[in-house]
Design a protein around this motif. Sequence first.
Motif, PDB file in Angstrom:
ATOM      1  N   CYS A  64       0.830  -1.209   0.000  1.00 28.06           N
ATOM      2  CA  CYS A  64       0.000   0.000   0.000  1.00 28.06           C
ATOM      3  C   CYS A  64       0.866   1.260   0.000  1.00 28.06           C
ATOM      4  N   CYS A  69       1.314   4.297  -2.414  1.00 26.27           N
ATOM      5  CA  CYS A  69       0.291   5.345  -2.511  1.00 26.27           C
ATOM      6  C   CYS A  69      -0.189   5.899  -1.173  1.00 26.27           C
ATOM      7  N   HIS A  70       0.033   5.173  -0.103  1.00 22.89           N
ATOM      8  CA  HIS A  70      -0.510   5.591   1.195  1.00 22.89           C
ATOM      9  C   HIS A  70       0.591   5.729   2.255  1.00 22.89           C
ATOM     10  N   TYR A  74     -10.212  13.129  -3.474  1.00 25.24           N
ATOM     11  CA  TYR A  74     -11.050  11.926  -3.444  1.00 25.24           C
ATOM     12  C   TYR A  74     -11.937  11.858  -4.677  1.00 25.24           C
ATOM     13  N   GLY A  75     -12.236  10.644  -5.079  1.00 24.29           N
ATOM     14  CA  GLY A  75     -13.210  10.449  -6.145  1.00 24.29           C
ATOM     15  C   GLY A  75     -14.621  10.721  -5.617  1.00 24.29           C
ATOM     16  N   MET A 101      -8.884   4.349  -6.633  1.00 20.43           N
ATOM     17  CA  MET A 101      -7.907   3.327  -6.243  1.00 20.43           C
ATOM     18  C   MET A 101      -8.093   2.130  -7.162  1.00 20.43           C
TER      19      MET A 101
HETATM   20  C1  HEC Z   1      -1.736   2.701  -6.848  1.00 20.27           C
HETATM   21  C2  HEC Z   1      -2.050   3.447  -5.664  1.00 20.27           C
HETATM   22  C3  HEC Z   1      -2.727   2.755  -4.513  1.00 20.27           C
HETATM   23  C4  HEC Z   1      -2.350   1.596  -3.875  1.00 20.27           C
HETATM   24  C5  HEC Z   1      -1.183   0.674  -4.199  1.00 20.27           C
HETATM   25  C6  HEC Z   1      -3.278   1.423  -2.772  1.00 20.27           C
HETATM   26  N1  HEC Z   1      -4.195   2.440  -2.749  1.00 20.27           N
HETATM   27 FE1  HEC Z   1      -5.713   2.691  -1.409  1.00 20.27          FE
HETATM   28  N2  HEC Z   1      -6.280   4.391  -2.344  1.00 20.27           N
HETATM   29  C7  HEC Z   1      -5.655   4.934  -3.452  1.00 20.27           C
HETATM   30  C8  HEC Z   1      -6.410   6.106  -3.883  1.00 20.27           C
HETATM   31  C9  HEC Z   1      -6.053   7.012  -5.049  1.00 20.27           C
HETATM   32  C10 HEC Z   1      -7.502   6.224  -2.997  1.00 20.27           C
HETATM   33  C11 HEC Z   1      -8.648   7.232  -3.083  1.00 20.27           C
HETATM   34  C12 HEC Z   1      -9.786   6.503  -3.778  1.00 20.27           C
HETATM   35  C13 HEC Z   1     -10.937   7.363  -4.257  1.00 20.27           C
HETATM   36  O1  HEC Z   1     -10.955   8.557  -3.951  1.00 20.27           O
HETATM   37  O2  HEC Z   1     -11.825   6.828  -4.963  1.00 20.27           O
HETATM   38  C14 HEC Z   1      -7.381   5.137  -2.036  1.00 20.27           C
HETATM   39  C15 HEC Z   1      -8.260   4.933  -0.986  1.00 20.27           C
HETATM   40  C16 HEC Z   1      -8.134   3.937  -0.038  1.00 20.27           C
HETATM   41  C17 HEC Z   1      -9.015   3.764   1.077  1.00 20.27           C
HETATM   42  C18 HEC Z   1     -10.176   4.646   1.462  1.00 20.27           C
HETATM   43  C19 HEC Z   1      -9.633   5.683   2.419  1.00 20.27           C
HETATM   44  C20 HEC Z   1     -10.583   6.733   2.904  1.00 20.27           C
HETATM   45  O3  HEC Z   1     -10.087   7.750   3.395  1.00 20.27           O
HETATM   46  O4  HEC Z   1     -11.809   6.566   2.824  1.00 20.27           O
HETATM   47  C21 HEC Z   1      -8.552   2.680   1.774  1.00 20.27           C
HETATM   48  C22 HEC Z   1      -9.173   2.079   3.009  1.00 20.27           C
HETATM   49  C23 HEC Z   1      -7.403   2.180   1.071  1.00 20.27           C
HETATM   50  N3  HEC Z   1      -7.165   2.970  -0.018  1.00 20.27           N
HETATM   51  C24 HEC Z   1      -6.650   1.106   1.485  1.00 20.27           C
HETATM   52  C25 HEC Z   1      -5.548   0.601   0.795  1.00 20.27           C
HETATM   53  C26 HEC Z   1      -4.762  -0.519   1.237  1.00 20.27           C
HETATM   54  C27 HEC Z   1      -4.995  -1.274   2.529  1.00 20.27           C
HETATM   55  C28 HEC Z   1      -3.812  -0.740   0.292  1.00 20.27           C
HETATM   56  C29 HEC Z   1      -2.774  -1.833   0.258  1.00 20.27           C
HETATM   57  C30 HEC Z   1      -3.238  -3.168   0.409  1.00 20.27           C
HETATM   58  C31 HEC Z   1      -3.996   0.262  -0.742  1.00 20.27           C
HETATM   59  N4  HEC Z   1      -5.048   1.064  -0.397  1.00 20.27           N
HETATM   60  C32 HEC Z   1      -3.214   0.370  -1.888  1.00 20.27           C
HETATM   61  C33 HEC Z   1      -4.531   4.466  -4.082  1.00 20.27           C
HETATM   62  C34 HEC Z   1      -3.887   3.275  -3.778  1.00 20.27           C
END
Ligand code: HEC
Length: 189
Positions: free
Chosen positions: A77, A80-81, A119-120, A162
Amino acid sequence: MREFVLHVHRAVINFIQGFVLTEIVLIIGFVNTANRSSKMKMLKTAAFGLALVAGPAFADGHATGDAVAGENVFSKCKACHSIVDADGEAIVKGGRNGPNLYGLYTRQAGGEEDFGRKYGKSLVEAGENGLTWDEASFVSYVADPREFLREILDDKKARSKMSFKLGDEKDAKDVWAYLVSVGPETKTN
Ligand code: HEC
């Protein structure tokens, strides 16, 4: 120590949820016994009390996974996070493509202020409709974010910013447990 803190946290959550249940039972009791006008009054009071105690119950740090294993899963993760605590200290330095995941279980979907307008639309809408993160919603979200949003919004056009998917349920539960373990509550210990 972490395990202990998690345990205490869970106990607190359970306690709060117990409260909510008691309140509901009380309301039902009153509806059955009181006469009409006092019924209304009591209902209003009880509903207000319910609103007061229901708030914290939404913060659901219940976790069944393995936080230590989850720390490794989080490396997927990280691109990106990040995980940055309330004082701005980085627990995990990560990319800025996605929102900071610190204290995820205390907030509504799409609710991280710094990420704000990045955010989307669909995720924000889900949050406004009442989606908060708990183990179950988290596990199905990360398995397929777009599909998850389409289902809960009942909208075939819903989109996710995401694109990453974490299909393995054990990994998802572990990374949830990890996120809970580094969350706000552990800081006081
Ligand atoms: C390639 C980039 C990328 C990776 C890798 C990624 N994410 Fe995300 N994630 C995003 C993006 C961009 C958003 C915002 C989504 C939206 O706004 O629709 C997001 C949103 C989220 C959210 C919602 C957060 C909120 O504030 O509501 C969660 C939970 C989350 N990710 C968990 C994870 C986890 C756990 C992993 C690893 C297993 C992961 N993500 C891997 C890009 C990524």
